[in-house]
Design a protein around this motif. Structure first.
Motif: not given
Length: 169
Positions: A143, A110, A146
């Motif tokens: 990921v 991330t 997000k």
């Protein structure tokens, strides 16, 4: 790593695509678990890894962006790579990343992916990024969402069905 980082995040540095080594690529390309959602777990031969690396470097020199080796700031450990490239036979710019197993589940994917998006916003004259994942790669899909990507649909790239994501910059 002796070169100046192109992208710096809280815990990582990403360096020029010209600095990634065949040994680093081979390390990631020789682990079936790392390749599970990329090649179905089939490892790459040394000539396949060399071809992959040469293709990525040629793309970098042509397009001005590429896949960058990523290192932990704390001890300069190579953790994988992340960056941008053209999506399979299109002009869309694709975010990609691949991390070595010891660095999974720590938020580093991330962090690296967000750093690349921030870099693209600040330094590249583009208005959209895309990303694709294996349909079953829920961790990578998480990921992407997000950091602001939106899932659009299933699609067909790289000779397989994928989950297709986009982000406006």
């Amino acid at each position: 790593m002796d070169s100046t980082p192109i992208i710096t995040t809280e815990r990582t540095n990403l360096h020029s695509p010209d600095t990634i080594t065949l040994a680093q690529v081979r390390h990631l390309d020789s682990d079936p678990e790392i390749l599970k959602y990329i090649t179905g777990g089939k490892t790459r031969t040394k000539p396949e890894s060399e071809h992959w690396l040469q293709t990525r470097l040629a793309e970098y020199h042509k397009n001005g962006f590429g896949l960058m080796p990523a290192y932990l700031k704390s001890d300069n450990s190579f953790i994988g790579w992340g960056g941008l490239k053209k999506l399979d036979n299109t002009d869309h710019i694709e975010l990609g990343y691949r991390l070595d197993k010891p660095y999974w589940g720590k938020g580093l994917a991330t962090e690296v992916a967000k750093g690349i998006v921030d870099y693209a916003k600040a330094h590249l004259a583009i208005d959209k990024l895309v990303a694709v994942t294996d349909l079953d790669n829920k961790a990578s899909q998480q990921v992407l969402t997000k950091i602001g990507f939106s899932y659009l649909s299933e699609a067909f790239y790289y000779q397989t069905h994928v989950a297709y994501f986009e982000m406006s910059l």
